[in-house]
Design an enzyme around this catalytic site. Structure first.
Site, PDB file in Angstrom:
ATOM      1  N   ASN A 215     -65.681-172.116 -10.458  1.00  0.00           N
ATOM      2  CA  ASN A 215     -65.672-172.821 -11.909  1.00  0.00           C
ATOM      3  C   ASN A 215     -66.778-173.958 -11.916  1.00  0.00           C
ATOM      4  O   ASN A 215     -67.332-174.117 -12.907  1.00  0.00           O
ATOM      5  CB  ASN A 215     -64.305-173.833 -11.685  1.00  0.00           C
ATOM      6  CG  ASN A 215     -63.053-173.169 -12.392  1.00  0.00           C
ATOM      7  OD1 ASN A 215     -63.087-171.994 -12.671  1.00  0.00           O
ATOM      8  ND2 ASN A 215     -62.033-174.169 -12.287  1.00  0.00           N
ATOM      9  N   CYS A 267     -59.093-177.877 -16.301  1.00  0.00           N
ATOM     10  CA  CYS A 267     -59.737-177.221 -15.086  1.00  0.00           C
ATOM     11  C   CYS A 267     -61.256-177.594 -14.895  1.00  0.00           C
ATOM     12  O   CYS A 267     -61.649-178.498 -13.877  1.00  0.00           O
ATOM     13  CB  CYS A 267     -59.767-175.670 -15.075  1.00  0.00           C
ATOM     14  SG  CYS A 267     -58.157-175.048 -14.700  1.00  0.00           S
TER      15      CYS A 267
HETATM   16  N1  LIG Z   1     -54.583-174.276 -16.347  1.00  0.00           N
HETATM   17  C1  LIG Z   1     -55.155-173.399 -16.195  1.00  0.00           C
HETATM   18  O1  LIG Z   1     -55.977-172.644 -16.878  1.00  0.00           O
HETATM   19  C2  LIG Z   1     -55.424-173.222 -14.517  1.00  0.00           C
HETATM   20  C3  LIG Z   1     -56.330-171.895 -14.318  1.00  0.00           C
HETATM   21  C4  LIG Z   1     -56.317-171.818 -12.803  1.00  0.00           C
HETATM   22  C5  LIG Z   1     -56.111-172.740 -11.785  1.00  0.00           C
HETATM   23  N2  LIG Z   1     -55.419-173.875 -12.240  1.00  0.00           N
HETATM   24  C6  LIG Z   1     -54.927-174.865 -11.122  1.00  0.00           C
HETATM   25  O2  LIG Z   1     -53.558-174.609 -11.101  1.00  0.00           O
HETATM   26  C7  LIG Z   1     -52.632-175.695 -10.959  1.00  0.00           C
HETATM   27  C8  LIG Z   1     -51.616-176.141 -12.036  1.00  0.00           C
HETATM   28  O3  LIG Z   1     -52.428-176.140 -13.402  1.00  0.00           O
HETATM   29  P1  LIG Z   1     -51.606-176.401 -14.606  1.00  0.00           P
HETATM   30  O4  LIG Z   1     -52.575-176.183 -15.738  1.00  0.00           O
HETATM   31  O5  LIG Z   1     -50.399-175.048 -14.616  1.00  0.00           O
HETATM   32  O6  LIG Z   1     -50.708-177.230 -14.614  1.00  0.00           O
HETATM   33  P2  LIG Z   1     -49.518-178.027 -15.557  1.00  0.00           P
HETATM   34  O7  LIG Z   1     -49.837-179.343 -15.543  1.00  0.00           O
HETATM   35  O8  LIG Z   1     -49.569-177.346 -16.784  1.00  0.00           O
HETATM   36  O9  LIG Z   1     -48.285-177.792 -14.653  1.00  0.00           O
HETATM   37  C9  LIG Z   1     -47.989-178.239 -13.339  1.00  0.00           C
HETATM   38  C10 LIG Z   1     -46.159-178.161 -13.451  1.00  0.00           C
HETATM   39  O10 LIG Z   1     -45.670-178.584 -12.031  1.00  0.00           O
HETATM   40  C11 LIG Z   1     -44.647-179.400 -12.024  1.00  0.00           C
HETATM   41  N3  LIG Z   1     -44.315-180.289 -11.043  1.00  0.00           N
HETATM   42  C12 LIG Z   1     -44.901-181.412 -10.674  1.00  0.00           C
HETATM   43  N4  LIG Z   1     -44.671-181.731  -9.570  1.00  0.00           N
HETATM   44  C13 LIG Z   1     -43.594-180.940  -8.975  1.00  0.00           C
HETATM   45  C14 LIG Z   1     -42.641-180.831  -7.882  1.00  0.00           C
HETATM   46  N5  LIG Z   1     -42.811-181.589  -6.911  1.00  0.00           N
HETATM   47  N6  LIG Z   1     -41.773-179.713  -7.704  1.00  0.00           N
HETATM   48  C15 LIG Z   1     -41.814-178.887  -9.069  1.00  0.00           C
HETATM   49  N7  LIG Z   1     -42.472-178.876  -9.782  1.00  0.00           N
HETATM   50  C16 LIG Z   1     -43.651-179.976 -10.095  1.00  0.00           C
HETATM   51  C17 LIG Z   1     -44.823-180.360 -13.482  1.00  0.00           C
HETATM   52  O11 LIG Z   1     -43.630-180.876 -14.050  1.00  0.00           O
HETATM   53  C18 LIG Z   1     -45.575-179.305 -14.498  1.00  0.00           C
HETATM   54  O12 LIG Z   1     -44.647-178.504 -15.031  1.00  0.00           O
HETATM   55  C19 LIG Z   1     -53.880-177.182 -10.917  1.00  0.00           C
HETATM   56  O13 LIG Z   1     -54.164-177.154  -9.695  1.00  0.00           O
HETATM   57  C20 LIG Z   1     -54.965-176.208 -11.824  1.00  0.00           C
HETATM   58  O14 LIG Z   1     -56.147-176.637 -11.547  1.00  0.00           O
HETATM   59  C21 LIG Z   1     -55.060-174.035 -13.599  1.00  0.00           C
END
Ligand SMILES: NC(=O)c1ccc[n+]([C@@H]2O[C@H](COP(=O)([O-])OP(=O)(O)OC[C@H]3O[C@@H](n4cnc5c(N)ncnc54)[C@H](O)[C@@H]3O)[C@@H](O)[C@H]2O)c1
Length: 445
Positions: A215, A267
């Site tokens: 990234n 990200c």
């Molecule tokens: N969005 C992207 O394009 C992308 C790409 C690669 C990596 N990532 C990484 O992946 C991870 C997730 O990103 P995202 O964009 O999917 O996040 P997001 O915020 O869209 O989703 C996270 C989800 O986790 C849930 N959550 C929080 N605490 C919880 C718990 N204790 N138990 C169960 N569920 C819980 C939230 O309610 C939410 O629905 C991050 O670390 C991000 O950096 C994201």
């Protein structure tokens, strides 16, 4: 295999749907009742092309289900994927509270269940600083003696192309501590790499770093081209020509080298800062990553100054139209979107703001209710003193320019995505400011 996805956000939901589609039995756990309720009705809480269809198909086949019940979710799984958010905390480093909360929940459930017929594997898929997966392992071990494996499996999907990226990855990276965990990860991912792309198995700390390094490199390319674009404006060069001349060199390539408003989303901004934070925590100054972030933030101000320059009398009482709200096309994600910064500044300066985005309007209304919700891209322009383009959605690429001119009070476009040729805009009578190219004047003001 029986899988549990913890977190049904952009990563968790796509991962769950794609694994289910390969025949796995997937349970999705979240703490947000609204999301689980929508998903149980077969509705996706996020916009991602192809995701709704994939969810419908696999819900009907009973290969995916959704729950708020931790016990049900953790009992089910042979493999547990932690996909919760890791946002920036106040000093920019990654906030790990959600990941660690999940680790505690897993530990407590393992302790209740006791050792089962097989050893569960806990996979950290969230983007986490080096050492976090081992902290998760140690936290679980501090609460239960039940054995389990740990793995780090960073995700590289791009919002807008997430299903394709997940289904046909360039590579799969798996950080493991032992051969049993490696075998589980290979079994799960082999169906996705029949194209011959590699599953790269390595140590956990290196896998964690691969994600940040990747990234940071991509963010660096974007800030690099933006800095060159700004220099072009000063030297009278045209960044489009410079870009073509430069990208013809195979060593450079042309990906992620588009000048614009800088990166946004959930990200790059947080991960670049997390690299700087990781450096600080070990006494190392990540100068380049800090500069990449600074250049990116400045790019919004650079664009904003172009807007201000067009209104010497200020923005009070003016109306600005925005095309594009999402941080990039084909997603409804507005986290850290440049448009949000620009709309906030516009409102603060006393302008009325109208906006249109093909899919991000609901998210916009939640964050900035003061912005007028336009029904389509032309409605957005009615009575506006200028059009600002913030996202390169396809429908904005070939608009009816005569209609645009007719609807705008003044034929002024400030384009943060270089969608049009300067000559065309001048011929159509627009004042047209873009990135890394000279502003052209077509109006007879
Ligand atoms: N969005 C992207 O394009 C992308 C790409 C690669 C990596 N990532 C990484 O992946 C991870 C997730 O990103 P995202 O964009 O999917 O996040 P997001 O915020 O869209 O989703 C996270 C989800 O986790 C849930 N959550 C929080 N605490 C919880 C718990 N204790 N138990 C169960 N569920 C819980 C939230 O309610 C939410 O629905 C991050 O670390 C991000 O950096 C994201």
């Amino acid at each position: 295999m029986k899988l549990t996805m913890v977190g049904t956000g952009y990563v968790g939901l796509v991962t769950a749907a794609c694994f289910a589609d390969m025949g796995n039995d997937v349970v999705c756990l979240d703490i947000d009742p609204r999301k689980i309720e929508l998903l149980r009705k077969g509705e996706s809480p996020i916009y991602e092309p192809g995701l709704s269809e994939l969810l419908h198909k696999n819900i009907a086949a009973k290969r995916i289900r959704f729950t708020l019940d931790k016990a049900e979710a953790y009992r089910h799984a042979e493999v547990i994927f932690i996909c919760v958010g890791t946002p920036s905390d106040e000093d920019g480093s990654a906030d790990l509270q959600h990941v660690l909360a999940v680790a505690r929940d897993i530990a407590d459930e393992l302790e209740r269940i006791g050792p089962g017929a097989y050893t569960k594997t806990v996979v950290v898929k969230s983007t986490v600083p080096v050492g976090t997966s081992h902290s998760v392992r140690d936290l679980i071990r501090s609460r239960t003696k039940v054995p389990f494996h740990i793995a780090d499996n960073p995700e590289f999907l791009k919002e807008g192309d997430a299903i394709t990226d997940f289904s046909k990855p360039d590579r799969v990276v798996c950080g493991v501590d032992n051969e049993q965990a490696a075998a589980v990860m290979r079994e799960l991912y082999e169906p996705f790499v029949r194209n011959g792309h590699p599953i790269l198995v390595m140590d956990v700390r290196s896998a964690e770093m691969v994600k940040y390094a990747s990234n940071a490199m991509l963010a660096c390319k974007i800030s690099f081209i933006n800095e060159m674009a700004n220099l072009c404006e000063k030297t009278g060069s045209d960044i489009n020509s410079v870009r073509h001349g430069m990208c013809a060199d195979k060593r450079i390539g042309d990906q992620f080298l588009y000048p614009g408003l800088g990166y946004g989303g959930s990200c790059f901004p947080k991960d670049t800062l997390a690299v700087v934070g990781m450096g600080k925590s070990v006494g190392f100054d990540c100068k380049l990553n800090a500069a990449v972030h600074e250049v990116n933030q400045d790019q919004r101000s650079h664009f904003w100054n172009k807007v201000l320059a067009e209104f010497p009398g200020g923005l009070k009482g003016r109306t600005l139209a925005f095309w594009g709200v999402a941080f990039k096309p084909r997603t409804d994600d507005i986290r850290e979107a440049p448009s949000m910064t620009l709309m906030q500044r516009s409102l603060k300066a006393g302008a009325a703001v109208r906006a249109f985005d093909p899919v991000a309007m609901d998210n916009l209304s939640k964050e900035l209710p003061a912005v007028h919700r336009s029904t389509d891209m032309y409605d957005c322009l009615t009575g506006a003193d200028a059009l600002l383009i913030c996202t390169e959605w396809r429908e904005f690429r070939s608009p009816d320019l005569d209609r645009v001119k007719l609807l705008l009070k003044r034929p002024l476009i400030v384009d943060g995505r270089n969608l049009y040729r300067c000559e065309t805009m001048q011929q159509h009578g627009f004042d047209y400011a873009s990135v890394g190219r000279a502003t052209v004047r077509g109006s007879t003001r």
